[in-house]
Design an enzyme around this catalytic site. Structure first.
Site, PDB file in Angstrom:
ATOM      1  N   GLY A  37       0.827  -1.215   0.000  1.00  0.00           N
ATOM      2  CA  GLY A  37       0.000   0.000   0.000  1.00  0.00           C
ATOM      3  C   GLY A  37       0.847   1.245   0.000  1.00  0.00           C
ATOM      4  O   GLY A  37       2.046   1.184  -0.258  1.00  0.00           O
ATOM      5  N   ASN A  38       0.232   2.373   0.281  1.00  0.00           N
ATOM      6  CA  ASN A  38       0.985   3.633   0.374  1.00  0.00           C
ATOM      7  C   ASN A  38       0.371   4.504   1.469  1.00  0.00           C
ATOM      8  O   ASN A  38      -0.631   4.134   2.070  1.00  0.00           O
ATOM      9  CB  ASN A  38       1.026   4.339  -0.980  1.00  0.00           C
ATOM     10  N   ARG A  39       0.998   5.645   1.716  1.00  0.00           N
ATOM     11  CA  ARG A  39       0.633   6.451   2.878  1.00  0.00           C
ATOM     12  C   ARG A  39      -0.513   7.435   2.631  1.00  0.00           C
ATOM     13  O   ARG A  39      -0.819   8.247   3.483  1.00  0.00           O
ATOM     14  CB  ARG A  39       1.851   7.261   3.339  1.00  0.00           C
ATOM     15  N   SER A  40      -1.141   7.412   1.468  1.00  0.00           N
ATOM     16  CA  SER A  40      -2.173   8.413   1.187  1.00  0.00           C
ATOM     17  C   SER A  40      -3.379   8.237   2.115  1.00  0.00           C
ATOM     18  O   SER A  40      -3.906   7.134   2.270  1.00  0.00           O
ATOM     19  CB  SER A  40      -2.626   8.293  -0.270  1.00  0.00           C
TER      20      SER A  40
END
Ligand SMILES: Cc1cc2nc3c(=O)[nH]c(=O)nc-3n(C[C@H](O)[C@H](O)[C@H](O)COP(=O)(O)O)c2cc1C
Length: 435
Positions: free
Chosen positions: A243-246
């Site tokens: 995933g990512n931090r958004s």
């Protein structure tokens, strides 16, 4: 701030079960420095009593034109308002407003107000979908009022469907957006020799060109915009993902500000825990492939698509049906990745409608502007919002700072500030480009 300097908001309350939620809206308005006059209908007082409205607002409360007649309240309350918000707006109130009836204090106020007017309808799905209600909503929108779409969810009793009053905190954000936008429009018209209807912060009252019902209508009225938000998750096994931090905050701010500017908004939300913005249709997705499908579907009749979501470039080649276990004495198996489709390039290359405006976001950690310019050329979109990101920058924060690059070569710098401010700048650049 002196009470007379505070922006004046009229909170109209209709006789719906959601009237109790208007208490929270009232609280948010007063605590953020607005002077609020609550004007309930007689039916609304069956749900929440006069003492609550009066105690929370600090102002007198009446449903009738016959109280304090020497102050001519049936005219003065509307004339003096900077914003009228009706929440909940019943089917009955929408009908009366659309037909110009004036048989109580609220309907008189709606006829005398020249400031932006926001309706937040709430009712059973059948009442909302009835052609009479839909025609009344269309009439009010045509005249410049902002009628926000009801939310989908639990209604009075056991039923569920479209017709629920949006979260009061989100209605408050719409009100804030409309007041701020009205003030901006008013400032613009003053500079252009307008009538100077503005007074104090957020004031758009008066009959000048900047105020009036049209100020609520907004420059995106009649437009459909699609916004993607959040970050995609690419599953490895039933419990793990890449995933990512958004957080989704920038995309949600774009959706919220577009609603306040009158647009019909479809928000494609990837794994965000944020509350639904009032008035937006929210489509929830998980992976990049799901996001692509949702965006392509919603973009078919969209005037603009803003891709604020952080979409994974790669996904694992293989998905393990069971949880991947560690084995004694064995190194973990490598994770092989494959490319995800480039949604921004795809929708830019084959626009679903002629003249559709496509906006991309570029989150860069190095050589921010140079990489941004290269990405704008590569993707073929109309605008690219370029910001610098890092572990403690931008992601999850309430603030953002960016440069918006346009395909025509212009650059707009947006200084460090609330994500709503960047969102408003994006829409101010999109609106004049729409066919
Ligand atoms: C328990 C109850 C809940 C109601 N909820 C709603 C509602 O959510 N929306 C609506 O349009 N009407 C609702 N109604 C019907 C309205 O109260 C009725 O149409 C009334 O005339 C509205 O008056 P007003 O628009 O002057 O406030 C409800 C009625 C009752 C008894």
């Amino acid at each position: 701030m002196d009470a007379s300097d505070k922006p004046k908001v009229v909170l109209g309350v209709g006789g719906g079960i959601a009237a109790y939620k208007a208490c929270e809206l009232l609280r948010r308005l007063t605590e953020s420095g607005h002077s609020v006059r609550v004007v309930p209908t007689a039916s609304a007082l069956h749900f929440v009593g006069e003492a609550t409205w009066s105690g929370l607002s600090g102002n007198p409360v009446s449903t009738e034109v016959w109280d304090a007649v020497h102050e001519v309240p049936h005219v003065r309350i509307g004339q003096g308002a900077d914003l009228v918000v009706v929440a909940p707006a019943t089917a009955d109130l929408l009908a009366k407003a659309a037909h110009g009836l004036a048989d109580d204090l609220l309907t008189n106020t709606l006829l005398t107000a020249r400031c932006p007017v926001v309706f937040a309808p709430a009712m059973h799905t059948e009442m909302w979908e009835h052609p009479a209600t839909q025609e009344n909503v269309a009439t009010l929108r045509r005249r410049g009022a902002l009628v926000i779409e009801p939310a989908v969810g639990r209604l009075t009793g056991v039923d569920t469907g479209k017709g629920r009053l949006p979260d009061p905190a989100e209605i408050f954000e719409v009100c804030r957006g409309v007041l701020a936008r009205g003030a901006e429009v008013a400032r613009g018209s003053e500079g252009a020799g307008g009538s100077g209807a503005a007074r104090g912060s957020g004031a758009v009252r008066g009959s000048g060109v900047a105020g009036g019902l049209g100020a609520a209508r907004g420059d995106l009225a009649g437009r459909h915009v699609v916004v993607s938000a959040g970050g995609t998750r690419e599953p490895l096994d039933p419990v793990r993902f890449l995933g990512n931090r958004s957080s989704g905050k920038q995309g949600y701010a774009l959706a919220r500000t577009a609603v306040a500017r009158g647009a019909r908004v479809t928000l494609i939300a990837a794994n965000s825990a944020l509350p639904d913005p009032a008035g937006a249709d929210v489509v929830r997705v998980g992976t990049a492939l799901e996001l692509r499908e949702a965006v392509l579907g919603a973009a078919v009749d969209a005037d603009a698509v803003v891709m604020a979501a952080a979409v994974a470039d790669f996904r694992p080649v293989q998905y393990a049906q069971g949880k991947i276990k560690k084995k004694d004495g064995e190194e973990p198996a490598p994770i092989n990745l494959t490319r995800n489709p480039d949604i921004l390039a795809e929708i830019s290359a084959s626009r679903a409608r002629p003249g559709q405006i496509i906006v991309g976001f570029a989150a860069e950690t190095d050589d921010v502007l140079a990489n941004g310019r290269a990405k704008l050329a590569r993707k073929g979109c109309d605008l690219l919002v370029v910001n610098e990101v890092g572990e403690r920058r931008t992601f999850g924060s309430e603030q953002n700072e960016a440069v918006v690059l346009a395909a025509d070569g212009t650059e707009t710098s947006v200084p460090y500030g609330p994500k709503e401010a960047l969102a408003d700048t994006v829409w101010s650049l999109v609106a004049p480009r729409l066919a």
